[in-house]
Scaffold this motif. Structure first.
Motif, short mmCIF file in Angstrom:
data_model
loop_
_atom_site.label_atom_id
_atom_site.label_comp_id
_atom_site.label_asym_id
_atom_site.label_seq_id
_atom_site.Cartn_x
_atom_site.Cartn_y
_atom_site.Cartn_z
N ASN A 132 59.22 40.51 41.78
CA ASN A 132 58.55 40.95 40.48
C ASN A 132 58.29 39.74 39.78
OD1 ASN A 132 58.22 43.61 41.64
ND2 ASN A 132 59.88 44.27 40.59
N ALA A 133 59.29 38.96 39.59
CA ALA A 133 58.90 37.57 38.84
C ALA A 133 57.85 36.83 39.41
CB ALA A 133 60.22 36.93 38.55
N ALA A 134 58.16 36.63 40.46
CA ALA A 134 57.21 35.83 41.27
C ALA A 134 55.54 36.46 41.30
CB ALA A 134 57.71 35.57 42.92
N ARG A 135 55.47 37.57 41.55
CA ARG A 135 54.24 38.33 41.41
C ARG A 135 53.38 38.03 40.01
NH1 ARG A 135 51.39 41.90 44.28
NH2 ARG A 135 53.24 42.61 45.43
N LYS A 136 54.34 38.16 39.14
CA LYS A 136 53.93 37.98 37.85
C LYS A 136 53.53 36.62 37.50
CE LYS A 136 55.20 38.52 32.81
NZ LYS A 136 56.19 39.01 31.95
N ALA A 137 54.30 35.58 37.93
CA ALA A 137 54.19 34.06 37.93
C ALA A 137 52.83 33.89 38.68
CB ALA A 137 55.12 33.33 38.45
N MET A 138 52.55 34.53 39.95
CA MET A 138 51.56 34.19 40.65
C MET A 138 50.11 34.70 40.04
SD MET A 138 52.80 35.03 44.51
CE MET A 138 51.18 35.10 44.97
N ALA A 139 50.14 35.75 39.46
CA ALA A 139 48.90 36.46 38.84
C ALA A 139 48.47 35.62 37.64
CB ALA A 139 49.43 37.86 38.27
N GLN A 140 49.55 34.95 36.98
CA GLN A 140 49.23 34.18 35.80
C GLN A 140 48.58 32.75 36.28
OE1 GLN A 140 49.30 34.90 32.39
NE2 GLN A 140 47.95 33.13 32.23
N ASP A 141 49.26 32.32 37.19
CA ASP A 141 48.59 30.89 37.77
C ASP A 141 47.52 31.20 38.12
OD1 ASP A 141 51.20 29.77 37.52
OD2 ASP A 141 51.31 29.42 39.84
N LEU A 142 46.89 32.29 39.03
CA LEU A 142 45.56 32.41 39.29
C LEU A 142 44.54 32.73 38.36
CD1 LEU A 142 46.36 35.10 42.19
CD2 LEU A 142 45.33 32.66 42.40
N LYS A 143 45.15 33.36 37.17
CA LYS A 143 44.18 33.49 35.78
C LYS A 143 43.84 32.17 35.23
CE LYS A 143 45.66 38.21 34.88
NZ LYS A 143 46.47 38.93 34.02
N ASP A 144 44.88 31.51 35.12
CA ASP A 144 44.95 29.98 34.62
C ASP A 144 43.91 29.00 35.54
OD1 ASP A 144 46.66 30.80 32.58
OD2 ASP A 144 48.51 29.78 33.54
N ILE A 145 44.28 29.08 36.69
CA ILE A 145 43.41 28.37 37.57
C ILE A 145 41.93 28.86 37.61
CG2 ILE A 145 42.55 27.80 40.24
CD1 ILE A 145 45.67 28.21 40.48
N ALA A 146 41.65 30.04 37.46
CA ALA A 146 40.20 30.51 37.33
C ALA A 146 39.47 30.22 35.92
CB ALA A 146 40.25 32.23 37.27
N ALA A 147 40.46 30.34 34.95
CA ALA A 147 39.82 29.85 33.56
C ALA A 147 39.49 28.25 33.46
CB ALA A 147 40.84 30.20 32.57
N ARG A 148 40.55 27.44 34.08
CA ARG A 148 40.09 26.03 33.95
C ARG A 148 38.75 25.69 34.89
NH1 ARG A 148 42.95 21.34 32.47
NH2 ARG A 148 43.63 22.89 30.92
N ALA A 149 38.82 26.31 35.85
CA ALA A 149 37.62 26.12 36.92
C ALA A 149 36.21 26.68 36.35
CB ALA A 149 37.76 26.98 38.21
N GLU A 150 36.46 27.86 35.31
CA GLU A 150 35.22 28.26 34.86
C GLU A 150 34.79 27.51 33.98
OE1 GLU A 150 36.56 32.35 34.14
OE2 GLU A 150 36.19 32.95 36.50
N ASN A 151 35.70 27.03 33.09
CA ASN A 151 35.60 26.15 31.82
C ASN A 151 34.71 24.84 32.41
OD1 ASN A 151 36.04 26.85 29.47
ND2 ASN A 151 37.79 25.95 29.25
N ARG A 152 35.16 24.30 33.79
CA ARG A 152 34.46 23.18 34.17
C ARG A 152 33.22 23.32 34.97
NH1 ARG A 152 39.24 19.66 37.34
NH2 ARG A 152 40.62 19.44 35.45
#
Length: 153
Positions: A132-152
């Motif tokens: 469950n902790a890994a799932r939460k961390a993965m979901a946040q990583d994906l959101k963070d990657i998306a936000a940075r890519a969308e910014n670029r």
């Protein structure tokens, strides 16, 4: 004894922009909110064999793991490996162009090589909490990657 998770995130950016963020290991601490420090061990481009140490905060504690690129098929897929505490960890990212951007899929697997009776018991009791902790961390990583890519983009 294996545990696996798979999550997908739509990114409003082209595959190349997502790949650029995903493979910017030196910039990972600035992109991923769960990563506090990155130490590159093999300078050079992101290719098979590239190694780094990543310090991440999970479940209130910091942990540092050495990671390496097991496979890189720019800009479509990459596999990252780590070993810790007798377990083998595999993280695989797949990037697929879709209308309006990229479908970014993240697979995480953890496998205990030769679990003993105590390890099996501990995994039965605590494995769900860890996943469950890994799932939460993965979901946040994906959101963070998306936000940075969308910014670029």
């Amino acid at each position: 004894m294996a545990h696996q998770l798979e999550l997908t995130q739509h990114v409003n950016a082209p595959v190349e922009a997502v790949w650029e963020v995903l493979t910017d290991i030196e910039g990972a601490a600035g992109t991923l909110s769960g990563v506090t420090k990155v130490e590159v061990l093999t300078p050079g481009p992101y290719t098979e064999g590239f190694r780094w140490r990543e310090t991440r905060k999970m479940m209130g504690k910091e942990a540092t793991e050495e990671m390496w690129v097991a496979d890189a098929q720019a800009p479509h897929a990459t596999t990252v490996k780590a070993q810790s505490g007798g377990a083998d960890y595999t993280t695989r990212f797949a990037l697929r162009p879709v209308p309006g951007g990229t479908e970014l899929t993240m697979f995480f697997g953890a496998e205990q090589a030769r679990p003993g009776t105590l390890t099996k018991l501990m995994m039965a009791v605590f494995g769900k909490i860890g996943m469950n902790a890994a799932r939460k961390a993965m979901a946040q990583d994906l959101k963070d990657i998306a936000a940075r890519a969308e910014n670029r983009a």
